[in-house]
Design a protein around this motif. Structure first.
Motif, PDB file in Angstrom:
ATOM      1  N   GLU A 165      16.364 -37.209 -52.343  1.00  0.00           N
ATOM      2  CA  GLU A 165      15.997 -36.197 -53.080  1.00  0.00           C
ATOM      3  C   GLU A 165      14.729 -36.855 -53.933  1.00  0.00           C
ATOM      4  O   GLU A 165      14.928 -37.502 -54.249  1.00  0.00           O
ATOM      5  N   PHE A 166      13.910 -35.737 -53.914  1.00  0.00           N
ATOM      6  CA  PHE A 166      12.338 -35.733 -54.091  1.00  0.00           C
ATOM      7  C   PHE A 166      11.727 -34.881 -55.148  1.00  0.00           C
ATOM      8  O   PHE A 166      12.605 -33.892 -54.983  1.00  0.00           O
ATOM      9  N   VAL A 167      10.590 -34.741 -55.469  1.00  0.00           N
ATOM     10  CA  VAL A 167      10.221 -33.299 -56.223  1.00  0.00           C
ATOM     11  C   VAL A 167      10.603 -31.831 -55.668  1.00  0.00           C
ATOM     12  O   VAL A 167      10.557 -30.509 -56.109  1.00  0.00           O
ATOM     13  N   ALA A 168      10.355 -31.652 -54.133  1.00  0.00           N
ATOM     14  CA  ALA A 168      10.564 -30.766 -53.676  1.00  0.00           C
ATOM     15  C   ALA A 168      12.123 -30.376 -52.646  1.00  0.00           C
ATOM     16  O   ALA A 168      12.640 -29.063 -52.062  1.00  0.00           O
ATOM     17  N   GLY A 169      13.084 -31.185 -53.314  1.00  0.00           N
ATOM     18  CA  GLY A 169      14.301 -31.144 -53.008  1.00  0.00           C
ATOM     19  C   GLY A 169      14.944 -32.256 -52.315  1.00  0.00           C
ATOM     20  O   GLY A 169      14.439 -33.629 -52.456  1.00  0.00           O
ATOM     21  N   LEU A 170      15.265 -32.005 -51.075  1.00  0.00           N
ATOM     22  CA  LEU A 170      16.039 -32.767 -50.194  1.00  0.00           C
ATOM     23  C   LEU A 170      15.260 -33.112 -49.133  1.00  0.00           C
ATOM     24  O   LEU A 170      14.802 -32.453 -48.620  1.00  0.00           O
ATOM     25  N   ASN A 171      14.435 -34.636 -48.656  1.00  0.00           N
ATOM     26  CA  ASN A 171      13.394 -34.996 -47.862  1.00  0.00           C
ATOM     27  C   ASN A 171      13.810 -35.102 -46.315  1.00  0.00           C
ATOM     28  O   ASN A 171      15.542 -35.223 -46.616  1.00  0.00           O
ATOM     29  N   GLN A 172      13.455 -34.754 -46.250  1.00  0.00           N
ATOM     30  CA  GLN A 172      13.236 -34.702 -44.346  1.00  0.00           C
ATOM     31  C   GLN A 172      13.276 -36.634 -43.873  1.00  0.00           C
ATOM     32  O   GLN A 172      12.994 -36.947 -44.287  1.00  0.00           O
ATOM     33  N   ALA A 173      14.198 -36.023 -42.577  1.00  0.00           N
ATOM     34  CA  ALA A 173      14.319 -37.691 -42.393  1.00  0.00           C
ATOM     35  C   ALA A 173      13.305 -38.497 -41.827  1.00  0.00           C
ATOM     36  O   ALA A 173      13.274 -39.443 -42.309  1.00  0.00           O
ATOM     37  N   ASP A 174      12.360 -37.950 -41.357  1.00  0.00           N
ATOM     38  CA  ASP A 174      11.129 -38.997 -40.429  1.00  0.00           C
ATOM     39  C   ASP A 174      10.490 -39.130 -42.018  1.00  0.00           C
ATOM     40  O   ASP A 174       9.883 -40.152 -41.829  1.00  0.00           O
ATOM     41  N   HIS A 175      10.361 -38.003 -42.909  1.00  0.00           N
ATOM     42  CA  HIS A 175       9.334 -38.643 -44.341  1.00  0.00           C
ATOM     43  C   HIS A 175      10.235 -40.273 -44.667  1.00  0.00           C
ATOM     44  O   HIS A 175       9.411 -40.925 -45.083  1.00  0.00           O
ATOM     45  N   ARG A 176      11.489 -40.279 -44.807  1.00  0.00           N
ATOM     46  CA  ARG A 176      12.150 -41.490 -45.520  1.00  0.00           C
ATOM     47  C   ARG A 176      11.576 -42.256 -44.846  1.00  0.00           C
ATOM     48  O   ARG A 176      11.256 -44.076 -45.003  1.00  0.00           O
ATOM     49  N   VAL A 177      12.063 -42.057 -43.574  1.00  0.00           N
ATOM     50  CA  VAL A 177      11.728 -43.562 -42.258  1.00  0.00           C
ATOM     51  C   VAL A 177      10.845 -43.680 -42.396  1.00  0.00           C
ATOM     52  O   VAL A 177      10.171 -45.327 -42.710  1.00  0.00           O
ATOM     53  N   ALA A 178       9.051 -43.106 -42.930  1.00  0.00           N
ATOM     54  CA  ALA A 178       7.716 -42.939 -43.204  1.00  0.00           C
ATOM     55  C   ALA A 178       7.825 -44.035 -43.715  1.00  0.00           C
ATOM     56  O   ALA A 178       6.548 -45.205 -43.943  1.00  0.00           O
ATOM     57  N   GLY A 179       8.221 -44.096 -44.800  1.00  0.00           N
ATOM     58  CA  GLY A 179       7.924 -44.193 -46.480  1.00  0.00           C
ATOM     59  C   GLY A 179       8.409 -45.793 -46.071  1.00  0.00           C
ATOM     60  O   GLY A 179       7.951 -46.577 -46.970  1.00  0.00           O
ATOM     61  N   LEU A 180       9.946 -45.525 -46.424  1.00  0.00           N
ATOM     62  CA  LEU A 180      10.366 -47.081 -45.898  1.00  0.00           C
ATOM     63  C   LEU A 180      10.184 -48.105 -44.828  1.00  0.00           C
ATOM     64  O   LEU A 180       9.107 -48.896 -45.026  1.00  0.00           O
ATOM     65  N   ALA A 181       9.378 -48.288 -44.109  1.00  0.00           N
ATOM     66  CA  ALA A 181       8.391 -48.254 -43.195  1.00  0.00           C
ATOM     67  C   ALA A 181       7.248 -48.769 -43.647  1.00  0.00           C
ATOM     68  O   ALA A 181       6.536 -49.680 -43.455  1.00  0.00           O
ATOM     69  N   ALA A 182       6.219 -47.821 -44.491  1.00  0.00           N
ATOM     70  CA  ALA A 182       5.171 -48.480 -44.489  1.00  0.00           C
ATOM     71  C   ALA A 182       4.964 -49.170 -45.549  1.00  0.00           C
ATOM     72  O   ALA A 182       4.395 -50.188 -45.416  1.00  0.00           O
TER      73      ALA A 182
END
Length: 258
Positions: A126-143
């Motif tokens: 969950e982020f500022v815009a609501g529920l986060n999209q799956a690819d966004h979560r993976v990209a952030g963690l991998a980065a």
């Protein structure tokens, strides 16, 4: 909000080079690109690394057609805010999976570009815009993991053979986090260029039913965030400064009498 509660800007000399790592074309354009416009206008060198080409994003077109269209729109959007280096990887849109290969590719890009800061999206569910999209979560963690890998010569040592020496950025900047620590004033020209950068994704946005026009949406988002800085328009980030001791360390030392 009192002056003591306002979020601070970054130091004037904080950045010379920033690498933005995101999942899809258009991810940077939902507000963050206004900050990019401000940075590039001040001489900061900003580059983008996209893990996918966004090929699963348009129901009316085939993945091949979508990938080509979204690549072209992203390059045009990047040029509007002063970014000329836009690299695309070939991970599959919509079904990103965290992997060592992804970490290696991100670490390789960091070692090659040698930024002061790596900018990522939130990896929280969950982020500022609501529920986060799956690819966004993976990209952030991998980065964030790839950032640390980039500074360790014994992780992915094959990169050394490619002439890529370890590199440790000082800053991690997270957009979309519910706990911002800093902001960038984008009032005026940076905001206008940020709006234009999202408008450059015109064909993609036209295929999203009910998507609001870029101008009122980005103007409203940055106005809301501007309140946290006491300015008309701002983009907020949670910043991690790896040259500073962690907050828990400072608190422990104070309690320990040091």
């Amino acid at each position: 909000m009192s002056a003591d509660e306002l979020l601070p800007p970054f130091p004037d000399d904080a950045f010379e080079r920033i690498l933005c790592v995101v999942a899809h074309p258009d991810d940077v354009e939902y507000g963050t690109s206004s900050a990019v416009a401000r940075w590039t206008s001040e001489g900061v060198d900003v580059a983008y690394l996209l893990l996918t080409r966004g090929e699963a994003g348009m129901d009316a077109l085939s993945p091949k057609e979508t990938a080509e269209l979204r690549r072209d729109e992203q390059i045009a959007a990047s040029e509007v805010v002063g970014v000329s280096q836009v690299d695309f990887l070939d991970y599959p849109d919509g079904i990103l999976e965290y992997s060592l290969a992804m970490r290696r590719d991100i670490a390789m890009s960091i070692r090659g570009f040698r930024p002061d800061a790596v900018l990522v999206g939130s990896w929280d569910v969950e982020f500022v815009a609501g529920l986060n999209q799956a690819d966004h979560r993976v990209a952030g963690l991998a980065a964030i993991d790839g950032l640390r890998d980039a500074g360790n010569r014994w992780v992915f040592p094959e990169l050394l053979a490619e002439g890529l020496e370890p590199w440790s950025p000082r800053w991690l900047l997270v957009s979309g986090d519910n706990r911002p620590t800093h902001g960038v004033d984008v009032t005026g020209e940076p905001l206008e260029r940020g709006i234009a950068s999202l408008e450059a994704h015109g064909q993609y946005l036209a295929g999203i039913p009910g998507h609001p026009p870029p101008r009122p949406m980005i103007t409203g988002i940055t106005a809301m965030q501007g309140r946290r800085m006491g300015v008309d328009h701002a983009v907020l980030f949670r910043a991690f400064d790896f040259h500073a001791p962690p907050p828990i360390a400072r608190e422990a030392m104070e309690l320990g009498g040091a």
